[in-house]
Design a protein around this motif. Structure first.
Motif: not given
Ligand code: SAM
Ligand code: SF4
Length: 506
Positions: A50-51, A192, A230, A268, A270, A295, A297, A309, A335, A337, A366-369, A371
């Motif tokens: 994921v990250r 993402y 998910q 989780t 949605f 989340p 986001q 989303r 959550d 980002i 979370f910091k955007y990573s 992918r």
């Protein structure tokens, strides 16, 4: 002598469950789990993509094993889960000492692959290293991210279902808290996220299989079961006769079919998929915990659109209002980002406002990573400076801490039902240090140390709303549901004292 297996798991609850299922299968094939990697015959990493950070940890573990493999050429090394699926065979060129690659959609094949790798491994072959021979011994099962196995979806459903159905519990397993999968994969394609590519399309499990599994686990001592997906609330099982079991139906069914299970949870969720019926099921079923992990986001409509989303910030707020109007005591986590491409200061401020408005119990930030393989990495430049990401991350944490503190302070003086997860080693150590300094002075006899220990063993558990609570008690209370009076609060932890043991709920 059984062969020794070391397994380390990275990432989400779904991976924890996958590891448990795979371990139960391998146990049946004669493998014994060990916590000592150096003495293991087989080392398996169940990985997360994921990250980038999660992947780096695995690369470093694999690097460490290079020397172990040289010393013991019979050692079998497996990489399973999302990284195996995402990286594929390129892992072999970076780390030729890896023997097994198995994606999360193929884990039913893993026991046979481990067996094949072990029996075909001859000491002479690995040392001499004739390339063809090594290649033949490699075991690979990947779904293939580009096809998402759509043409063979029903076959995939059947074989993976067998993995969940094969679940067995051994007397030494601690299953007071257990996970049960209700859906696999994801169809949302947030721009993402790697999950739809690594875990494949969304597949819903038949409700009766879910009920049977929850029942089996409860009979073996589970006191809290968490249903996993998910996008867990998107569950909808289409029966062969055409009728559908919705998520709300499933909640009612599981709650009714297993009256002796004290706690039922799910993660989780949605935001867009929450029906009023599912919220009503939570309200109506007293043993379903009033906790949601849903989340958001971001709270910027522009960023939410770029993320794909499928909801606006106002729609998210409306959902939170809807949940709170039905269950005023509900506890909600989210959550976020930070630093998604093009995120402005205004976007960031609106997300801070959303955290304040929703009063989240906690947020995972979370910091955007970027992918590889995702739409976002191809379409958007990662243009928010690392320094700005860090600052926004800290600001978001600070706002969330304030909100969590307000949330937790409201619980002081109340009595909450806590499910004991075990000893809080950190808090016990802190209390012990304080006690030995204040009460026992500098002279530490073994008697006084034992006394300090008895006085200061701190247990940790969770309320129905998922708040962490620490309180003094005996380690033997692990797995029990107890009433704890909350006496003080920090932003991440509540502190309390034992009130009285909760007698059976069922
Ligand atoms: N299915 C869940 C959902 O839709 O929210 C969560 C799944 S994801 C494994 C867990 C969290 O990781 C996400 O909610 C998101 O905040 C974060 N995440 C996913 N991809 C990310 C990325 N590329 N960079 C930073 N965070 C990411
Ligand atoms: Fe990833 Fe979005 Fe699916 Fe969650 S809903 S797993 S973030 S694609």
């Amino acid at each position: 002598m059984p062969r020794k297996l070391y397994m380390e798991t990275f990432g989400c609850q779904m991976n924890v469950l996958d590891s448990e299922l795979v371990l139960s299968q391998l146990r049946a094939h004669g493998y014994a789990q060990t916590d000592d990697r150096d003495s293991a015959d087989v080392v398996i990493y169940n990985t997360c993509s994921v990250r980038e950070h999660a992947e780096q940890k695995v690369w470093s573990r694999l690097g460490e094993l290079r020397a172990s493999k040289k010393q013991n050429p019979n050692l079998i090394i497996g990489v399973i889960g999302c990284m195996a699926e995402r990286e594929g065979r390129s892992i072999f060129s970076k780390y030729p000492h890896v023997d097994i690659l198995c994606g999360p959609g193929e884990l039913d094949k893993l026991p046979a692959m481990v067996h094949n790798a072990v029996v075909t491994r001859e000491p002479s072959s690995s040392i001499a290293n004739p390339k063809s021979q090594i290649a033949n011994q490699r075991q690979v099962a990947l779904m293939g991210a580009t096809t998402r196995r759509s043409s063979t979806l029903s076959a995939a459903e059947d074989t993976l279902e067998l993995l969940d159905l094969s679940r067995s519990v051994s007397p030494t397993d601690d299953i007071s808290q257990a996970y049960v999968r209700i859906t696999r994969g994801c169809n949302k394609f947030c721009t993402y996220c790697v999950v739809p590519y690594t875990r494949g399309p969304e597949v819903h499990r038949p409700p009766q299989n879910i009920i049977d599994e929850v029942k089996m686990l409860t009979e073996h001592g589970a006191r809290e079961v968490t249903l996993l997906g998910q996008t867990v609330n998107h569950y909808a099982y289409q029966h062969p006769d055409g009728h559908t079991t919705t998520f709300a139906d499933l909640l009612y069914k599981v709650h009714e079919a297993i009256p002796n299970l004290p706690r039922l949870r799910f993660v989780t969720s949605f935001p867009r998929d929450f029906t009023n019926e599912a919220l009503q099921a939570m309200r109506d079923c007293e043993r379903i915990c009033r906790y949601l992990h849903v989340p958001a986001q971001s709270a910027s409509d522009r960023i939410l659109k770029l993320m794909n989303r499928g909801y606006t910030s106002q729609q998210y707020r409306d959902f939170i209002d809807r949940a709170r109007s039905l269950m005023p005591d509900i506890s909600i986590a989210s959550d976020f980002i930070v630093g998604f491409p093009t995120e402005t200061e205004n976007d960031h401020q609106s997300t801070l406002d959303l955290i304040r408005y929703c009063g989240f119990k906690n947020s995972f930030i979370f910091k955007y990573s970027p992918r590889p393989g995702t739409v976002a990495i191809d379409r958007f430049i990662d243009d928010v400076d690392e320094e700005i990401k860090r600052r926004r991350n800290n600001e978001m944490l600070a706002v969330q801490q304030e909100v969590s503190m307000q949330h937790n302070s409201r619980l002081i003086g109340q009595t909450a039902e806590v499910m004991v997860e075990g000893e809080s080693k950190l808090v016990s150590r802190q209390k012990r240090a304080a006690t030995s300094n204040i009460e026992l002075g500098w002279e530490k006899s073994s008697q006084s140390t034992a006394l300090a220990e008895a006085l200061t063993t701190q247990l940790v558990g969770r309320t129905r709303g998922d708040q962490v609570v620490c309180f003094p008690g005996e380690a033997s209370l692990k797995g029990q549901l107890l009433q704890v009076k909350i006496t003080s609060a920090q932003n991440l932890t509540l502190f309390g004292e034992l009130s009285r043991e909760l007698t059976s709920i069922a």
